[in-house]
Design a protein around this motif. Structure first.
Motif, PDB file in Angstrom:
ATOM      1  N   LYS A  20       0.819  -1.213   0.000  1.00 10.80           N
ATOM      2  CA  LYS A  20       0.000   0.000   0.000  1.00 10.80           C
ATOM      3  C   LYS A  20       0.852   1.262   0.000  1.00 10.80           C
ATOM      4  N   SER A  21       1.969   1.214   0.680  1.00 10.72           N
ATOM      5  CA  SER A  21       2.827   2.393   0.826  1.00 10.72           C
ATOM      6  C   SER A  21       4.052   2.266  -0.071  1.00 10.72           C
ATOM      7  N   LYS A  22       3.850   2.499  -1.358  1.00  9.26           N
ATOM      8  CA  LYS A  22       4.975   2.355  -2.275  1.00  9.26           C
ATOM      9  C   LYS A  22       5.422   3.682  -2.878  1.00  9.26           C
ATOM     10  N   TYR A  23       4.834   4.765  -2.446  1.00 11.26           N
ATOM     11  CA  TYR A  23       5.228   6.097  -2.897  1.00 11.26           C
ATOM     12  C   TYR A  23       5.950   6.797  -1.757  1.00 11.26           C
ATOM     13  N   LYS A  24       6.721   7.836  -2.077  1.00 11.52           N
ATOM     14  CA  LYS A  24       7.458   8.568  -1.053  1.00 11.52           C
ATOM     15  C   LYS A  24       6.942   9.997  -0.938  1.00 11.52           C
ATOM     16  N   HIS A  25       6.817  10.447   0.340  1.00 10.45           N
ATOM     17  CA  HIS A  25       6.523  11.855   0.581  1.00 10.45           C
ATOM     18  C   HIS A  25       7.723  12.675   0.145  1.00 10.45           C
ATOM     19  N   SER A  27       8.269  15.735   1.199  1.00 11.92           N
ATOM     20  CA  SER A  27       8.719  16.578   2.303  1.00 11.92           C
ATOM     21  C   SER A  27       9.407  15.789   3.410  1.00 11.92           C
ATOM     22  N   THR A  28       9.044  14.514   3.610  1.00  9.84           N
ATOM     23  CA  THR A  28       9.635  13.745   4.707  1.00  9.84           C
ATOM     24  C   THR A  28      10.531  12.613   4.236  1.00  9.84           C
ATOM     25  N   GLY A  29      10.276  12.075   3.067  1.00  8.31           N
ATOM     26  CA  GLY A  29      11.046  10.934   2.584  1.00  8.31           C
ATOM     27  C   GLY A  29      10.469   9.607   3.043  1.00  8.31           C
ATOM     28  N   ASP A  30       9.395   9.636   3.840  1.00  6.28           N
ATOM     29  CA  ASP A  30       8.745   8.406   4.293  1.00  6.28           C
ATOM     30  C   ASP A  30       7.888   7.830   3.177  1.00  6.28           C
ATOM     31  N   TYR A  31       7.653   6.527   3.257  1.00  5.08           N
ATOM     32  CA  TYR A  31       6.746   5.897   2.308  1.00  5.08           C
ATOM     33  C   TYR A  31       5.310   6.244   2.687  1.00  5.08           C
ATOM     34  N   CYS A  32       4.463   6.380   1.677  1.00  9.88           N
ATOM     35  CA  CYS A  32       3.075   6.754   1.919  1.00  9.88           C
ATOM     36  C   CYS A  32       2.186   6.086   0.879  1.00  9.88           C
ATOM     37  N   THR A  33       0.884   6.257   1.057  1.00  8.53           N
ATOM     38  CA  THR A  33      -0.067   5.698   0.110  1.00  8.53           C
ATOM     39  C   THR A  33      -0.120   6.580  -1.132  1.00  8.53           C
ATOM     40  N   CYS A  34      -0.757   6.069  -2.143  1.00 11.67           N
ATOM     41  CA  CYS A  34      -0.875   6.809  -3.396  1.00 11.67           C
ATOM     42  C   CYS A  34      -1.677   8.093  -3.192  1.00 11.67           C
ATOM     43  N   ALA A  35      -2.745   8.012  -2.411  1.00  9.95           N
ATOM     44  CA  ALA A  35      -3.601   9.177  -2.188  1.00  9.95           C
ATOM     45  C   ALA A  35      -2.842  10.293  -1.480  1.00  9.95           C
ATOM     46  N   SER A  36      -2.057   9.963  -0.473  1.00  9.53           N
ATOM     47  CA  SER A  36      -1.322  11.012   0.231  1.00  9.53           C
ATOM     48  C   SER A  36      -0.183  11.560  -0.635  1.00  9.53           C
ATOM     49  N   TYR A  83     -10.968   4.955 -10.831  1.00 12.78           N
ATOM     50  CA  TYR A  83     -10.216   4.790 -12.069  1.00 12.78           C
ATOM     51  C   TYR A  83      -8.966   3.934 -11.943  1.00 12.78           C
ATOM     52  N   GLY A  84      -8.478   3.732 -10.757  1.00 15.48           N
ATOM     53  CA  GLY A  84      -7.262   2.947 -10.584  1.00 15.48           C
ATOM     54  C   GLY A  84      -6.058   3.830 -10.291  1.00 15.48           C
ATOM     55  N   GLU A  85      -5.142   3.264  -9.542  1.00 21.22           N
ATOM     56  CA  GLU A  85      -3.974   4.000  -9.061  1.00 21.22           C
ATOM     57  C   GLU A  85      -3.069   4.474 -10.198  1.00 21.22           C
ATOM     58  N   MET A  86      -2.747   3.578 -11.109  1.00 22.12           N
ATOM     59  CA  MET A  86      -1.796   3.896 -12.172  1.00 22.12           C
ATOM     60  C   MET A  86      -2.310   5.013 -13.076  1.00 22.12           C
ATOM     61  N   ALA A  87      -3.579   4.958 -13.424  1.00 22.54           N
ATOM     62  CA  ALA A  87      -4.150   5.963 -14.326  1.00 22.54           C
ATOM     63  C   ALA A  87      -4.148   7.342 -13.682  1.00 22.54           C
ATOM     64  N   VAL A  88      -4.472   7.415 -12.401  1.00 26.17           N
ATOM     65  CA  VAL A  88      -4.530   8.713 -11.725  1.00 26.17           C
ATOM     66  C   VAL A  88      -3.127   9.310 -11.589  1.00 26.17           C
ATOM     67  N   VAL A  89      -2.164   8.495 -11.205  1.00 28.72           N
ATOM     68  CA  VAL A  89      -0.793   8.997 -11.044  1.00 28.72           C
ATOM     69  C   VAL A  89      -0.225   9.453 -12.384  1.00 28.72           C
ATOM     70  N   ARG A  90      -0.450   8.672 -13.427  1.00 26.99           N
ATOM     71  CA  ARG A  90       0.061   9.050 -14.752  1.00 26.99           C
ATOM     72  C   ARG A  90      -0.602  10.334 -15.240  1.00 26.99           C
ATOM     73  N   ALA A  91      -1.894  10.482 -14.946  1.00 27.93           N
ATOM     74  CA  ALA A  91      -2.604  11.683 -15.382  1.00 27.93           C
ATOM     75  C   ALA A  91      -2.091  12.922 -14.646  1.00 27.93           C
ATOM     76  N   VAL A  92      -1.911  12.818 -13.344  1.00 27.79           N
ATOM     77  CA  VAL A  92      -1.459  13.973 -12.558  1.00 27.79           C
ATOM     78  C   VAL A  92      -0.039  14.370 -12.943  1.00 27.79           C
ATOM     79  N   ASN A  93       0.787  13.404 -13.273  1.00 34.32           N
ATOM     80  CA  ASN A  93       2.165  13.695 -13.657  1.00 34.32           C
ATOM     81  C   ASN A  93       2.316  14.037 -15.139  1.00 34.32           C
ATOM     82  N   SER A  94       1.229  14.004 -15.887  1.00 35.09           N
ATOM     83  CA  SER A  94       1.310  14.298 -17.319  1.00 35.09           C
ATOM     84  C   SER A  94       1.536  15.801 -17.536  1.00 35.09           C
ATOM     85  N   PRO A  95       2.147  16.163 -18.662  1.00 33.29           N
ATOM     86  CA  PRO A  95       2.414  17.584 -18.931  1.00 33.29           C
ATOM     87  C   PRO A  95       1.152  18.436 -19.063  1.00 33.29           C
ATOM     88  N   SER A  96       0.050  17.842 -19.483  1.00 38.70           N
ATOM     89  CA  SER A  96      -1.176  18.628 -19.657  1.00 38.70           C
ATOM     90  C   SER A  96      -1.770  19.077 -18.323  1.00 38.70           C
TER      91      SER A  96
END
Length: 162
Positions: A20-25, A27-36, A83-96
């Motif tokens: 569940k916690s495979k992303y990094k904050h 500001s802190t460097g700690d692992y966190c959930t995709c939503a945070s 929509y799923g984790e991968m789609a949301v992360v890719r969309a938010v990180n997209s240039p548009s």
């Protein structure tokens, strides 16, 4: 005195990476959930846009960012669920969506839908790889032959030139 310091160091250990916690904050460097991760990204973008500089350590616990972070967290959780984790992360990180400061923006959902289509399209296409059992290695043929290579050629074996 040293026991108190040791206890404080143990309590400040970083969160470990889990499924569940495979992303990094950021500001802190700690692992966190995709939503945070997404909520923090939106808060950082907003702070940069407002020209407030870098946000502090665990800024989501302090005013005025606590409520903004929570709103983004709730929205991120609902988008991930739909929509799923991968789609949301890719969309938010997209240039548009680079200039979008909230997940509630009207441009977010169409971009997520675009990413969902891309992800589903990639699942259908399986890449067939042509793997050779014994690949041939091309020899370097540039430059002059060294004296050692000339001696190797004297044993009667032919070298492949060209």
């Amino acid at each position: 005195m040293s026991q108190v310091v040791l206890k404080n160091q143990l309590s400040m250990t970083k969160r470990k990476r889990t499924e569940k916690s495979k992303y990094k904050h950021q500001s802190t460097g700690d692992y966190c959930t995709c939503a945070s991760y997404l909520a923090e990204l939106m808060c950082l973008r907003l702070a940069e846009h407002k020209n407030e500089g870098k946000l502090g350590y665990k800024f989501w616990n302090k005013k005025p960012w606590d409520w903004t972070f929570k709103q983004q967290l709730f929205t991120a959780n609902s988008l991930i669920k739909k929509y799923g984790e991968m789609a949301v992360v890719r969309a938010v990180n997209s240039p548009s969506l680079a200039k979008v400061f909230s997940l509630k923006n009207k441009r977010v959902v169409p971009e997520i839908l675009k990413q969902v289509k891309l992800i589903e399209g990639n699942k259908d296409k399986k890449q067939d790889l042509d793997i050779k059992e014994k690949p041939t290695v091309r020899k370097n043929t540039y430059g002059k032959k060294s004296k050692l290579n000339k001696l190797r050629g004297l044993n009667g074996k032919k070298e492949n030139e060209g």
